[in-house]
Design a protein around this motif. Sequence first.
Motif, PDB file in Angstrom:
ATOM      1  N   SER A 273       0.823  -1.192   0.000  1.00 10.30           N
ATOM      2  CA  SER A 273       0.000   0.000   0.000  1.00 10.30           C
ATOM      3  C   SER A 273       0.862   1.247   0.000  1.00 10.30           C
ATOM      4  O   SER A 273       1.907   1.303   0.630  1.00 10.30           O
TER       5      SER A 273
ATOM      6  N   ALA B  52     -11.817 -11.377   6.419  1.00  2.00           N
ATOM      7  CA  ALA B  52     -10.566 -10.622   6.413  1.00  2.00           C
ATOM      8  C   ALA B  52      -9.973 -10.552   7.815  1.00  2.00           C
ATOM      9  O   ALA B  52      -8.770 -10.755   8.009  1.00  2.00           O
TER      10      ALA B  52
ATOM     11  N   CYS C 246      -6.469 -12.297   9.017  1.00  2.00           N
ATOM     12  CA  CYS C 246      -5.418 -11.457   9.580  1.00  2.00           C
ATOM     13  C   CYS C 246      -5.012 -11.967  10.957  1.00  2.00           C
ATOM     14  O   CYS C 246      -3.817 -12.127  11.251  1.00  2.00           O
TER      15      CYS C 246
ATOM     16  N   ALA D 173     -10.720  -4.454  10.417  1.00  2.00           N
ATOM     17  CA  ALA D 173     -11.205  -5.400   9.403  1.00  2.00           C
ATOM     18  C   ALA D 173     -12.709  -5.188   9.242  1.00  2.00           C
ATOM     19  O   ALA D 173     -13.531  -6.061   9.520  1.00  2.00           O
TER      20      ALA D 173
ATOM     21  N   SER E 148      -3.845  -4.095  -1.587  1.00  3.30           N
ATOM     22  CA  SER E 148      -4.334  -5.243  -0.821  1.00  3.30           C
ATOM     23  C   SER E 148      -4.684  -4.887   0.620  1.00  3.30           C
ATOM     24  O   SER E 148      -5.452  -5.601   1.258  1.00  3.30           O
ATOM     25  N   HIS E 149      -4.131  -3.784   1.139  1.00  5.15           N
ATOM     26  CA  HIS E 149      -4.363  -3.412   2.535  1.00  5.15           C
ATOM     27  C   HIS E 149      -3.818  -2.013   2.770  1.00  5.15           C
ATOM     28  O   HIS E 149      -3.210  -1.419   1.874  1.00  5.15           O
TER      29      HIS E 149
ATOM     30  N   TRP F  37      -1.519   0.052   5.830  1.00  5.00           N
ATOM     31  CA  TRP F  37      -0.729  -0.124   7.057  1.00  5.00           C
ATOM     32  C   TRP F  37       0.079   1.132   7.319  1.00  5.00           C
ATOM     33  O   TRP F  37       0.924   1.518   6.499  1.00  5.00           O
TER      34      TRP F  37
ATOM     35  N   CYS G 235      -8.002  -3.654   6.499  1.00 10.09           N
ATOM     36  CA  CYS G 235      -8.116  -4.679   5.468  1.00 10.09           C
ATOM     37  C   CYS G 235      -9.587  -4.981   5.229  1.00 10.09           C
ATOM     38  O   CYS G 235     -10.457  -4.602   6.014  1.00 10.09           O
TER      39      CYS G 235
ATOM     40  N   CYS H 136     -10.627  -3.554  -0.356  1.00  8.03           N
ATOM     41  CA  CYS H 136      -9.300  -3.155  -0.813  1.00  8.03           C
ATOM     42  C   CYS H 136      -9.053  -3.622  -2.253  1.00  8.03           C
ATOM     43  O   CYS H 136      -8.402  -2.925  -3.035  1.00  8.03           O
TER      44      CYS H 136
ATOM     45  N   SER I 176      -6.607  -9.857   1.523  1.00 11.74           N
ATOM     46  CA  SER I 176      -6.380  -8.574   2.183  1.00 11.74           C
ATOM     47  C   SER I 176      -5.964  -8.765   3.638  1.00 11.74           C
ATOM     48  O   SER I 176      -4.997  -8.148   4.110  1.00 11.74           O
ATOM     49  N   GLY I 177      -6.695  -9.614   4.372  1.00  8.90           N
ATOM     50  CA  GLY I 177      -6.335  -9.875   5.763  1.00  8.90           C
ATOM     51  C   GLY I 177      -4.971 -10.514   5.894  1.00  8.90           C
ATOM     52  O   GLY I 177      -4.180 -10.167   6.789  1.00  8.90           O
TER      53      GLY I 177
ATOM     54  N   LEU J 229      -2.166  -7.859   5.095  1.00  8.12           N
ATOM     55  CA  LEU J 229      -1.983  -6.906   6.187  1.00  8.12           C
ATOM     56  C   LEU J 229      -1.165  -7.541   7.306  1.00  8.12           C
ATOM     57  O   LEU J 229      -0.227  -6.932   7.840  1.00  8.12           O
TER      58      LEU J 229
END
Length: 384
Positions: free
Chosen positions: A15, A41, A45, A198, A337-338, A340, A349, A353, A364-365, A368
Amino acid sequence: MPPRSPAPAPRRRPSSAASAASAPETGTAPRHFAVIGAGLAGIACARTLVQAGHRVTVFEKTDRVGGRTATHDSPFGSFDAGAQYFTVRDERFGQALDTVPGVFRPWSANAVRVLDATGRVSAASQPTNEPHWVASPGMDALAQAWAQPLLQAGNLHLNAHVVRIQRDRLDAGQWQVHAESADGAQQVVAGFDGVLLAQPADPARALLDASALKTPLVAAMANVVTAPCWTLMLAFPQAVRPGLTTLGPQWNAARSTHHRIAWLARESSKPKRSSVERWTVQASPAWSHEHLEDDSERVQAKLLKAFGEVTGIRAEPGYVALRRWRYAQTTQPLGESHLWDGKTGIGACGDWCLGHRLEDAFVSGLELALAVTTQFPSPQAAVA
């Protein structure tokens, strides 16, 4: 087992918010993270962070995990009220599915019909090598299976609606989470090294705004657009008698151009489900948006009328239920994808995303969590 692609999917670039805000390496001791939201997600994660040796506490505002994979139970069988099926394109998703054998099964709905506004079949999709899969006994079974170790360890808090996050008053380098239960009881949990959202983009951004947090995540989320969806669930127990197994059309799933309806699925055609004739009807994004705040009885009547027009089923259903999803389908994704923010330890996430597929939420999860563990590696790896 779901078929795999011949090679792992290419990693998406980090990101932009992460690249701009990354902090230096800060040691290898296990850390404690809050994950807000127990959809696919959030669970992906959390389980990845636990596998990396970190502590995780998950907060979920409802009484069950799964998010938009929610399963609605009725006296006549279950309905997949949100996500209807999933596909497998990313090798890592396939590997994760290997950890819960028996939870998912193929659904013979590859020849999804395409209907015109009057319900006539205008096209059938060509045969595909990408199977449709469903979790069993309901779509939320996948998230529940992956969440079980978190629940058993006491690290999953249900009915905990997070209303604010702020710096820990005893340690300015950590975070505390303010949550409230359905009965209004307040709870403050402190000592987090990071907080990972999430949730759908709009609620996540609203939480950051309510917490008065300055982070590049807020501006990034503002570009995401998500459409709502009204979902109608119908059961016809009168169809279960000698000589009659189904009502109306012989197809099991269809996309519709009717102005009210976008998707229809015969729930009773899915594997390991009740044989009672049941249908899930999802309204179109435009119609759902236009009628988002309408009275539920009015929405139900209009969708029931449209269902009869599209399927030809005019029988009175023995069971009717309605659900409104405010954030159902991403129409303009983030494109990363996320998110941070390594300086603050705040991340986000969700399927929004990357798109709206179930696999998008998982990836995504996962990514992240991988970004977090890159900054906070742990010497211990756990099995989850």
